[in-house]
Design a protein around this motif. Structure first.
Motif, PDB file in Angstrom:
ATOM      1  N   ALA A 150       0.837  -1.204   0.000  1.00  0.00           N
ATOM      2  CA  ALA A 150       0.000   0.000   0.000  1.00  0.00           C
ATOM      3  C   ALA A 150       0.868   1.249   0.000  1.00  0.00           C
ATOM      4  CB  ALA A 150      -0.920  -0.002   1.220  1.00  0.00           C
ATOM      5  N   ASN A 153       1.788   2.170  -3.481  1.00  0.00           N
ATOM      6  CA  ASN A 153       0.757   2.962  -4.147  1.00  0.00           C
ATOM      7  C   ASN A 153       0.858   4.419  -3.731  1.00  0.00           C
ATOM      8  OD1 ASN A 153      -2.083   4.304  -3.563  1.00  0.00           O
ATOM      9  ND2 ASN A 153      -2.405   3.003  -5.352  1.00  0.00           N
ATOM     10  N   PHE A 193      -6.734  -0.879  -8.856  1.00  0.00           N
ATOM     11  CA  PHE A 193      -7.493  -1.799  -8.011  1.00  0.00           C
ATOM     12  C   PHE A 193      -8.501  -2.617  -8.816  1.00  0.00           C
ATOM     13  CE2 PHE A 193      -7.184   1.651  -4.475  1.00  0.00           C
ATOM     14  CZ  PHE A 193      -5.834   1.386  -4.323  1.00  0.00           C
ATOM     15  N   HIS A 211     -10.198  -8.988  -4.447  1.00  0.00           N
ATOM     16  CA  HIS A 211     -10.008  -7.546  -4.316  1.00  0.00           C
ATOM     17  C   HIS A 211     -11.269  -6.741  -4.642  1.00  0.00           C
ATOM     18  CE1 HIS A 211      -5.677  -7.829  -3.571  1.00  0.00           C
ATOM     19  NE2 HIS A 211      -5.719  -8.863  -4.393  1.00  0.00           N
ATOM     20  N   GLU A 218      -8.771  -2.807  -0.598  1.00  0.00           N
ATOM     21  CA  GLU A 218      -8.962  -1.693  -1.513  1.00  0.00           C
ATOM     22  C   GLU A 218     -10.341  -1.048  -1.331  1.00  0.00           C
ATOM     23  OE1 GLU A 218      -5.870  -4.318  -2.551  1.00  0.00           O
ATOM     24  OE2 GLU A 218      -8.013  -4.830  -2.536  1.00  0.00           O
ATOM     25  N   TYR A 221     -10.345   0.934   1.838  1.00  0.00           N
ATOM     26  CA  TYR A 221      -9.564   2.158   1.628  1.00  0.00           C
ATOM     27  C   TYR A 221     -10.381   3.210   0.885  1.00  0.00           C
ATOM     28  CZ  TYR A 221      -5.869   5.132  -0.402  1.00  0.00           C
ATOM     29  OH  TYR A 221      -5.087   6.194  -0.798  1.00  0.00           O
TER      30      TYR A 221
END
Length: 318
Positions: A150, A153, A193, A211, A218, A221
């Motif tokens: 993460a 990213n 994502f 995912h 994701e 988030y």
């Protein structure tokens, strides 16, 4: 801006979080942070005031000459857990041996605030570093964002979105400073994502989780199941913002990653190279490596990174 609507999402509040039951190696419960090459340290410095999470640690090297180039270490943890003071940032701590300073920053996690809070925080951290560079013997003109998973990213977002005011909250402090970084090191970061599940199926690699599920890292988030917001997911994709102003990128992942499909790094590197040229973008895949682990701390695998930074005049002075 449509991003603001994410803060009001509540449909995931009662959804079980699979991250709560992740095995210890994936939760960041790793070996301690390596501090043997630290000359001086400043811990738990607040870079903003909205949250207790908005703190950073500064480690200065024993070698080299001030002002020191800065490695901004950004921990991973599915945007949901992790900490600035764990062994997860040990690859970055190797930079101390060469005369870099390492600044490890925490940021608001998904359980506290969804996207784009984390990127707001890290941009505030960059502005803080620049505003207080003289006080902490740092070079404000040589800041390298280096994150894993993460954090990869988020480091990538720092690299590609420096000139996007919709992804920056200047009220968090030091508004006269820019949040631009001079290079990015991305270790196996999720980029798009929306394609992760499809890519795992294409590769035949076993995935740790679905995912697109509403309780995925994701989705939590973003604050909404990512399958419901395909257009908004693009806002969290660093590739959406690539431009001629994007700094040099070094990307590394493992060929056996069970959490982030290997295609994420590969396609991101190709997209960067298309705009910046192959000279400014290096992509290395480590055969047999998974999602982090000792392989990413080996000197032979770190050496190309520091050579890359030296090539772009970001190495320490001696």
């Amino acid at each position: 801006m449509a991003l603001a609507t994410l803060a009001f999402a509540t449909d995931l509040d009662k959804v079980p979080n699979p991250l709560d039951n992740m095995p210890p190696p994936l939760r960041g419960k790793m070996h301690p942070i390596h501090t043997q090459h630290v000359g001086r340290k400043y811990l738990d410095i607040a870079y903003a005031k909205q949250s207790q999470a908005q703190k950073l640690d500064i480690y200065l090297p024993k070698v080299g000459k001030a002002p020191y180039p800065v490695i901004l270490a950004i921990h991973g943890g599915g945007f949901a857990f992790g900490d600035k003071a764990t062994g997860e940032i040990n690859p970055q701590m190797h930079a101390l041996k060469l005369g870099y300073a390492v600044v490890s920053a925490n940021y608001r996690l998904s359980k506290e605030a969804p996207f784009p809070a984390a990127i707001y925080d890290l941009k505030a951290a960059v502005r803080f570093i620049k505003a207080h560079a003289k006080q902490y013997h740092l070079d404000p003109h040589k800041i390298i964002a280096w994150g894993d998973s993460a954090g990869g990213n988020l480091a990538s977002m720092l690299g590609t979105t420096a000139f996007h005011p919709e992804l920056e909250d200047l009220t968090m402090g030091n508004p006269t400073q820019t949040s631009q970084v001079q290079a990015v090191v991305d270790f196996y970061g999720p980029i798009d994502f929306s394609t992760m599940d499809v890519q795992f199926k294409q590769s035949g690699q076993t995935s740790f989780q679905e995912h697109n599920a509403p309780n995925s890292a994701e989705s939590l988030y973003m604050g909404v199941a990512i399958s419901k917001i395909p257009n908004l997911v693009k806002f969290a994709n660093p590739a959406s913002y690539i431009s001629k102003n994007t700094p040099p990128f070094f990307i590394m992942n493992g060929s056996k990653d069970p959490i982030v499909p290997t295609q994420q790094s590969m396609l991101f590197a190709k997209a960067l190279q298309k705009v910046l040229g192959k000279d400014k973008v290096v992509y290395i895949q480590l055969p047999g490596a998974g999602h982090g682990g000792p392989t990413f701390e080996e000197s032979k695998n770190l050496a190309p990174i520091f050579a890359f930074l030296k090539k772009w005049h970001l190495a320490p002075s001696h």
